[in-house]
Write a protein that holds these residues in place. Structure first.
Motif, PDB file in Angstrom:
ATOM      1  N   UNK A 155       0.912  -1.120  -0.002  1.00 44.02           N
ATOM      2  CA  UNK A 155      -0.120   0.046   0.015  1.00 44.02           C
ATOM      3  C   UNK A 155       0.919   1.123   0.172  1.00 44.02           C
ATOM      4  N   UNK A 156       0.788   2.262  -0.799  1.00 42.96           N
ATOM      5  CA  UNK A 156       1.513   3.485  -1.184  1.00 42.96           C
ATOM      6  C   UNK A 156       0.464   4.547  -1.017  1.00 42.96           C
ATOM      7  N   UNK A 157       0.787   5.685  -0.258  1.00 41.81           N
ATOM      8  CA  UNK A 157       0.115   6.799  -0.182  1.00 41.81           C
ATOM      9  C   UNK A 157       0.835   8.201  -0.475  1.00 41.81           C
ATOM     10  N   UNK A 158       0.186   9.120  -1.244  1.00 40.68           N
ATOM     11  CA  UNK A 158       0.880  10.052  -1.515  1.00 40.68           C
ATOM     12  C   UNK A 158       0.206  11.332  -1.036  1.00 40.68           C
ATOM     13  N   UNK A 159       0.872  12.527  -1.050  1.00 42.78           N
ATOM     14  CA  UNK A 159       0.300  13.676  -0.429  1.00 42.78           C
ATOM     15  C   UNK A 159      -0.560  14.665  -1.566  1.00 42.78           C
ATOM     16  N   UNK A 160      -0.394  15.766  -1.695  1.00 44.07           N
ATOM     17  CA  UNK A 160      -1.353  16.585  -2.519  1.00 44.07           C
ATOM     18  C   UNK A 160      -1.086  16.106  -4.019  1.00 44.07           C
ATOM     19  N   UNK A 173       9.751   3.651 -10.680  1.00 47.16           N
ATOM     20  CA  UNK A 173      11.237   3.034 -10.391  1.00 47.16           C
ATOM     21  C   UNK A 173      11.124   1.845  -9.709  1.00 47.16           C
ATOM     22  N   UNK A 174      10.113   1.564  -8.906  1.00 48.05           N
ATOM     23  CA  UNK A 174      10.084   0.074  -8.210  1.00 48.05           C
ATOM     24  C   UNK A 174       9.934  -0.796  -9.168  1.00 48.05           C
ATOM     25  N   UNK A 175       9.183  -0.781 -10.084  1.00 46.37           N
ATOM     26  CA  UNK A 175       8.523  -1.657 -11.028  1.00 46.37           C
ATOM     27  C   UNK A 175       9.478  -2.100 -11.922  1.00 46.37           C
ATOM     28  N   UNK A 176      10.179  -1.131 -12.553  1.00 50.80           N
ATOM     29  CA  UNK A 176      11.076  -1.203 -13.741  1.00 50.80           C
ATOM     30  C   UNK A 176      12.471  -0.523 -13.789  1.00 50.80           C
ATOM     31  N   UNK A 177      12.751   0.030 -12.629  1.00 53.70           N
ATOM     32  CA  UNK A 177      14.065   0.351 -12.109  1.00 53.70           C
ATOM     33  C   UNK A 177      14.410   1.996 -12.492  1.00 53.70           C
ATOM     34  N   UNK A 178      15.340   2.477 -12.059  1.00 52.85           N
ATOM     35  CA  UNK A 178      15.723   3.993 -11.893  1.00 52.85           C
ATOM     36  C   UNK A 178      15.879   4.586 -13.502  1.00 52.85           C
ATOM     37  N   UNK A 179      16.274   3.616 -14.344  1.00 54.54           N
ATOM     38  CA  UNK A 179      16.745   4.460 -15.680  1.00 54.54           C
ATOM     39  C   UNK A 179      15.128   4.606 -16.154  1.00 54.54           C
ATOM     40  N   UNK A 180      14.531   3.702 -16.181  1.00 55.25           N
ATOM     41  CA  UNK A 180      13.063   3.630 -17.038  1.00 55.25           C
ATOM     42  C   UNK A 180      12.232   4.825 -16.115  1.00 55.25           C
TER      43      UNK A 180
END
Length: 317
Positions: A155-160, A173-180
Protein backbone atom coordinates in the motif's frame (compact mmCIF):
# COMPACT_ATOMS: atom_id res chain seq x y z
CA UNK A 1 2.16 -5.42 -19.11
CA UNK A 2 1.36 -3.98 -15.68
CA UNK A 3 -2.39 -3.37 -15.35
CA UNK A 4 -3.48 -0.26 -13.43
CA UNK A 5 -7.06 0.57 -12.40
CA UNK A 6 -7.94 4.13 -11.33
CA UNK A 7 -11.02 4.39 -9.11
CA UNK A 8 -13.44 7.21 -10.04
CA UNK A 9 -16.50 7.84 -7.87
CA UNK A 10 -18.68 10.92 -7.39
CA UNK A 11 -16.56 13.91 -6.38
CA UNK A 12 -13.33 12.58 -7.87
CA UNK A 13 -10.71 15.21 -8.66
CA UNK A 14 -10.39 15.26 -12.44
CA UNK A 15 -6.66 15.99 -12.60
CA UNK A 16 -5.87 13.04 -10.34
CA UNK A 17 -7.98 10.70 -12.47
CA UNK A 18 -5.88 11.57 -15.50
CA UNK A 19 -2.51 11.72 -13.75
CA UNK A 20 -1.75 7.97 -13.45
CA UNK A 21 -2.55 7.48 -17.13
CA UNK A 22 -0.34 10.39 -18.12
CA UNK A 23 2.65 9.40 -15.96
CA UNK A 24 2.47 5.61 -15.98
CA UNK A 25 1.28 5.60 -19.57
CA UNK A 26 4.48 7.42 -20.54
CA UNK A 27 6.71 4.63 -19.22
CA UNK A 28 8.25 2.62 -22.03
CA UNK A 29 10.68 -0.23 -22.43
CA UNK A 30 13.97 0.18 -24.29
CA UNK A 31 12.24 -0.75 -27.58
CA UNK A 32 9.44 1.79 -27.01
CA UNK A 33 6.72 -0.61 -25.84
CA UNK A 34 4.32 0.70 -23.16
CA UNK A 35 4.89 -0.83 -19.74
CA UNK A 36 1.52 0.01 -18.16
CA UNK A 37 -2.09 -0.17 -19.26
CA UNK A 38 -4.24 2.25 -17.27
CA UNK A 39 -8.02 1.88 -16.94
CA UNK A 40 -10.43 4.30 -15.26
CA UNK A 41 -13.05 2.32 -13.35
CA UNK A 42 -16.33 3.53 -11.89
CA UNK A 43 -20.12 3.26 -11.94
CA UNK A 44 -21.66 2.63 -15.36
CA UNK A 45 -24.04 5.57 -15.02
CA UNK A 46 -21.11 7.98 -14.70
CA UNK A 47 -19.82 10.21 -11.92
CA UNK A 48 -19.54 13.90 -11.13
CA UNK A 49 -15.91 15.02 -11.29
CA UNK A 50 -14.52 18.27 -9.90
CA UNK A 51 -11.87 20.67 -11.16
CA UNK A 52 -10.67 23.71 -9.20
CA UNK A 53 -11.99 26.89 -10.77
CA UNK A 54 -14.06 24.98 -13.34
CA UNK A 55 -16.81 23.58 -11.16
CA UNK A 56 -18.14 20.10 -11.84
CA UNK A 57 -18.71 18.02 -14.93
CA UNK A 58 -19.86 14.54 -15.79
CA UNK A 59 -17.34 11.76 -16.32
CA UNK A 60 -18.24 8.30 -17.58
CA UNK A 61 -15.55 5.77 -16.57
CA UNK A 62 -15.17 3.29 -19.44
CA UNK A 63 -14.55 0.32 -17.14
CA UNK A 64 -16.68 -1.15 -14.32
CA UNK A 65 -15.46 -1.06 -10.72
CA UNK A 66 -15.26 -4.86 -10.70
CA UNK A 67 -12.08 -4.52 -12.80
CA UNK A 68 -10.31 -3.41 -9.62
CA UNK A 69 -10.03 -7.13 -8.92
CA UNK A 70 -8.09 -7.87 -12.11
CA UNK A 71 -5.53 -5.07 -11.85
CA UNK A 72 -1.94 -5.28 -10.63
CA UNK A 73 -2.22 -1.82 -9.05
CA UNK A 74 -5.28 0.18 -7.99
CA UNK A 75 -4.88 3.96 -7.70
CA UNK A 76 -7.40 5.89 -5.59
CA UNK A 77 -7.39 9.63 -6.40
CA UNK A 78 -8.75 12.38 -4.15
CA UNK A 79 -12.53 12.66 -3.93
CA UNK A 80 -14.04 15.97 -2.77
CA UNK A 81 -16.76 14.49 -0.63
CA UNK A 82 -17.20 13.50 3.00
CA UNK A 83 -19.68 10.78 2.13
CA UNK A 84 -18.75 7.25 2.99
CA UNK A 85 -17.80 5.18 -0.03
CA UNK A 86 -20.35 2.44 -0.86
CA UNK A 87 -19.59 -0.75 1.01
CA UNK A 88 -19.54 -2.66 -2.28
CA UNK A 89 -16.57 -0.56 -3.44
CA UNK A 90 -14.78 -0.87 -0.10
CA UNK A 91 -15.23 -4.63 -0.28
CA UNK A 92 -13.77 -4.69 -3.80
CA UNK A 93 -10.70 -2.83 -2.52
CA UNK A 94 -10.33 -5.29 0.38
CA UNK A 95 -10.71 -8.28 -1.93
CA UNK A 96 -8.26 -6.83 -4.44
CA UNK A 97 -5.68 -6.25 -1.72
CA UNK A 98 -6.19 -9.75 -0.30
CA UNK A 99 -5.52 -11.21 -3.75
CA UNK A 100 -2.20 -9.39 -4.04
CA UNK A 101 -3.21 -6.17 -5.82
CA UNK A 102 -1.06 -3.17 -4.86
CA UNK A 103 -3.07 -0.17 -3.63
CA UNK A 104 -2.02 3.47 -3.95
CA UNK A 105 -3.79 6.71 -3.01
CA UNK A 106 -3.24 10.32 -3.99
CA UNK A 107 -4.07 13.19 -1.62
CA UNK A 108 -7.37 12.54 0.24
CA UNK A 109 -7.76 9.25 -1.58
CA UNK A 110 -6.12 7.99 1.61
CA UNK A 111 -9.49 8.54 3.33
CA UNK A 112 -11.05 5.89 1.09
CA UNK A 113 -8.28 3.42 1.88
CA UNK A 114 -8.72 4.26 5.57
CA UNK A 115 -12.43 3.39 5.30
CA UNK A 116 -11.49 -0.12 4.21
CA UNK A 117 -9.49 -0.64 7.41
CA UNK A 118 -6.45 -1.63 5.34
CA UNK A 119 -4.44 1.35 6.65
CA UNK A 120 -5.01 0.48 10.31
CA UNK A 121 -1.68 0.29 12.11
CA UNK A 122 0.16 1.59 9.06
CA UNK A 123 2.01 4.83 8.40
CA UNK A 124 0.35 6.86 5.65
CA UNK A 125 0.31 10.38 4.24
CA UNK A 126 -2.14 12.81 2.68
CA UNK A 127 -2.29 16.52 1.89
CA UNK A 128 -0.96 18.46 4.89
CA UNK A 129 -4.18 20.51 5.11
CA UNK A 130 -6.22 17.36 5.71
CA UNK A 131 -3.79 15.28 7.76
CA UNK A 132 -5.04 16.34 11.21
CA UNK A 133 -8.70 15.87 10.30
CA UNK A 134 -8.09 12.42 8.86
CA UNK A 135 -5.96 11.46 11.85
CA UNK A 136 -8.88 12.31 14.14
CA UNK A 137 -11.35 10.49 11.92
CA UNK A 138 -9.18 7.39 11.55
CA UNK A 139 -7.10 7.15 14.75
CA UNK A 140 -5.83 3.67 13.90
CA UNK A 141 -3.88 5.13 10.95
CA UNK A 142 -0.51 6.83 11.62
CA UNK A 143 -0.76 9.83 9.30
CA UNK A 144 2.53 11.61 8.58
CA UNK A 145 1.82 15.11 7.23
CA UNK A 146 5.49 15.67 6.31
CA UNK A 147 6.01 12.94 3.70
CA UNK A 148 5.59 13.50 -0.04
CA UNK A 149 4.68 9.82 -0.35
CA UNK A 150 5.00 6.68 1.74
CA UNK A 151 5.76 3.24 0.32
CA UNK A 152 4.55 0.60 2.75
CA UNK A 153 5.06 -2.28 0.37
CA UNK A 154 1.62 -3.38 -0.78
CA UNK A 155 0.00 0.00 0.00
CA UNK A 156 1.38 3.39 -1.02
CA UNK A 157 0.00 6.83 -0.15
CA UNK A 158 0.84 10.22 -1.66
CA UNK A 159 0.35 13.78 -0.47
CA UNK A 160 -1.23 16.59 -2.55
CA UNK A 161 -1.97 16.55 -6.26
CA UNK A 162 1.55 17.04 -7.60
CA UNK A 163 2.82 14.47 -5.12
CA UNK A 164 0.85 12.03 -7.26
CA UNK A 165 3.50 12.61 -9.93
CA UNK A 166 6.23 11.70 -7.42
CA UNK A 167 4.26 8.63 -6.36
CA UNK A 168 3.70 7.40 -9.92
CA UNK A 169 7.36 7.90 -10.84
CA UNK A 170 8.33 6.01 -7.69
CA UNK A 171 6.13 3.10 -8.75
CA UNK A 172 7.83 3.12 -12.18
CA UNK A 173 11.21 3.09 -10.41
CA UNK A 174 10.11 0.21 -8.21
CA UNK A 175 8.56 -1.80 -11.03
CA UNK A 176 11.08 -1.23 -13.84
CA UNK A 177 14.16 0.46 -12.37
CA UNK A 178 15.67 3.92 -11.99
CA UNK A 179 16.63 4.30 -15.66
CA UNK A 180 13.04 3.82 -16.85
CA UNK A 181 11.76 6.19 -14.15
CA UNK A 182 14.29 8.84 -15.16
CA UNK A 183 13.32 8.52 -18.82
CA UNK A 184 9.62 8.72 -17.91
CA UNK A 185 10.33 11.85 -15.88
CA UNK A 186 12.00 13.42 -18.89
CA UNK A 187 8.99 12.66 -21.09
CA UNK A 188 6.57 14.39 -18.71
CA UNK A 189 9.13 17.07 -17.68
CA UNK A 190 9.15 16.07 -14.01
CA UNK A 191 12.01 15.37 -11.64
CA UNK A 192 12.32 11.62 -11.08
CA UNK A 193 13.05 12.31 -7.41
CA UNK A 194 12.16 15.34 -5.26
CA UNK A 195 14.12 16.16 -2.10
CA UNK A 196 12.41 17.21 1.11
CA UNK A 197 8.83 16.77 2.23
CA UNK A 198 5.52 18.58 2.47
CA UNK A 199 6.82 20.90 5.18
CA UNK A 200 8.29 23.08 2.40
CA UNK A 201 4.75 23.86 1.25
CA UNK A 202 3.00 24.35 4.61
CA UNK A 203 1.73 27.89 5.04
CA UNK A 204 2.33 29.90 8.20
CA UNK A 205 -0.75 29.80 10.43
CA UNK A 206 -2.25 33.11 11.48
CA UNK A 207 -2.31 33.96 15.19
CA UNK A 208 -6.00 34.11 16.06
CA UNK A 209 -7.69 35.94 18.92
CA UNK A 210 -9.22 32.67 20.12
CA UNK A 211 -6.02 31.77 21.96
CA UNK A 212 -6.49 34.70 24.33
CA UNK A 213 -3.52 36.11 26.25
CA UNK A 214 -1.11 33.82 24.41
CA UNK A 215 -1.72 35.85 21.26
CA UNK A 216 0.10 38.86 22.71
CA UNK A 217 3.09 36.74 23.68
CA UNK A 218 3.28 35.23 20.21
CA UNK A 219 3.21 38.63 18.51
CA UNK A 220 5.87 39.83 20.96
CA UNK A 221 8.07 36.89 19.95
CA UNK A 222 7.58 37.56 16.24
CA UNK A 223 8.94 41.07 16.79
CA UNK A 224 12.09 39.61 18.39
CA UNK A 225 13.07 36.75 16.11
CA UNK A 226 16.64 38.04 15.80
CA UNK A 227 17.10 38.33 19.56
CA UNK A 228 18.37 35.55 21.89
CA UNK A 229 15.08 34.87 23.69
CA UNK A 230 15.03 32.31 26.52
CA UNK A 231 12.10 30.41 28.00
CA UNK A 232 12.45 32.42 31.23
CA UNK A 233 12.24 35.68 29.31
CA UNK A 234 9.12 34.54 27.43
CA UNK A 235 7.47 33.49 30.70
CA UNK A 236 8.34 36.83 32.28
CA UNK A 237 6.73 38.64 29.33
CA UNK A 238 3.61 36.48 29.67
CA UNK A 239 3.65 36.95 33.49
CA UNK A 240 3.31 33.24 34.15
CA UNK A 241 5.61 30.45 35.27
CA UNK A 242 7.62 28.56 32.66
CA UNK A 243 5.53 25.46 33.43
CA UNK A 244 2.24 27.29 32.82
CA UNK A 245 3.61 28.89 29.67
CA UNK A 246 4.71 25.53 28.27
CA UNK A 247 1.35 23.97 29.12
CA UNK A 248 -0.54 26.74 27.30
CA UNK A 249 1.68 26.52 24.22
CA UNK A 250 1.32 22.75 24.05
CA UNK A 251 -2.46 23.02 24.39
CA UNK A 252 -2.83 25.60 21.59
CA UNK A 253 0.03 24.78 19.21
CA UNK A 254 1.13 21.24 20.03
CA UNK A 255 4.72 22.36 20.63
CA UNK A 256 6.73 24.09 23.37
CA UNK A 257 7.37 27.87 23.32
CA UNK A 258 10.97 27.39 22.17
CA UNK A 259 9.92 24.95 19.43
CA UNK A 260 7.26 27.41 18.25
CA UNK A 261 9.85 30.19 18.16
CA UNK A 262 12.20 28.06 16.06
CA UNK A 263 9.34 27.27 13.65
CA UNK A 264 8.66 31.00 13.23
CA UNK A 265 12.35 31.64 12.60
CA UNK A 266 12.31 28.97 9.89
CA UNK A 267 9.22 30.61 8.35
CA UNK A 268 11.02 33.96 8.39
CA UNK A 269 14.07 32.42 6.75
CA UNK A 270 11.82 30.90 4.10
CA UNK A 271 10.35 34.34 3.35
CA UNK A 272 13.81 35.87 2.97
CA UNK A 273 15.03 33.04 0.75
CA UNK A 274 11.97 33.39 -1.49
CA UNK A 275 11.96 37.15 -1.84
CA UNK A 276 15.52 38.47 -1.61
CA UNK A 277 19.15 37.96 -2.44
CA UNK A 278 20.57 37.99 1.10
CA UNK A 279 23.24 35.42 1.86
CA UNK A 280 22.52 32.44 4.08
CA UNK A 281 24.76 33.82 6.85
CA UNK A 282 22.91 37.15 6.82
CA UNK A 283 19.53 35.41 6.85
CA UNK A 284 20.64 33.23 9.76
CA UNK A 285 21.52 36.28 11.85
CA UNK A 286 18.36 38.18 10.88
CA UNK A 287 16.15 35.25 11.87
CA UNK A 288 17.84 34.51 15.17
CA UNK A 289 19.82 31.38 14.31
CA UNK A 290 23.17 33.07 14.82
CA UNK A 291 25.05 31.14 12.15
CA UNK A 292 24.50 29.58 8.76
CA UNK A 293 25.35 26.19 10.25
CA UNK A 294 22.52 26.44 12.78
CA UNK A 295 20.10 27.60 10.09
CA UNK A 296 21.01 24.65 7.86
CA UNK A 297 20.54 22.21 10.73
CA UNK A 298 17.06 23.50 11.62
CA UNK A 299 16.09 23.78 7.94
CA UNK A 300 17.09 20.21 7.24
CA UNK A 301 15.38 18.92 10.39
CA UNK A 302 12.07 20.67 9.69
CA UNK A 303 11.87 20.90 5.91
CA UNK A 304 14.02 18.02 4.76
CA UNK A 305 16.10 20.24 2.48
CA UNK A 306 18.77 22.95 2.58
CA UNK A 307 18.34 26.75 2.40
CA UNK A 308 20.14 26.80 -0.95
CA UNK A 309 17.93 24.09 -2.45
CA UNK A 310 14.83 25.77 -1.06
CA UNK A 311 15.81 29.11 -2.62
CA UNK A 312 16.44 27.46 -5.99
CA UNK A 313 12.94 25.96 -5.96
CA UNK A 314 10.84 28.76 -4.49
CA UNK A 315 12.57 32.08 -5.15
CA UNK A 316 10.26 34.50 -6.98
CA UNK A 317 11.41 35.24 -10.51
Amino acid sequence: MHEVAVLALDGVVALEVAMPGQILGSAQSADGAPLYRVRVCGPGEGVTASAAGSGQFQLRPPHPVTELLTADTVVVPAHETDDRVPETVLDLLRRAHASGVRLASICTGAAILAQTGLLDGRRATTHWRHADALARRYPAVRFDPAAIFIDDGDILTGAGTTAGVDLCLHMVRRDFGAAVAAQTGRRVVAAPWRDGGQAQFVARQEIGDEIGELSGTMHWLLERLAEPVTLDRIAARARVSTRTLSRRFLAHTGVTPVQWLIEQRVFAARDMLESGGSGVEEIARACGFGSATALRQHFRRRLGTTPTAYRARFRAG
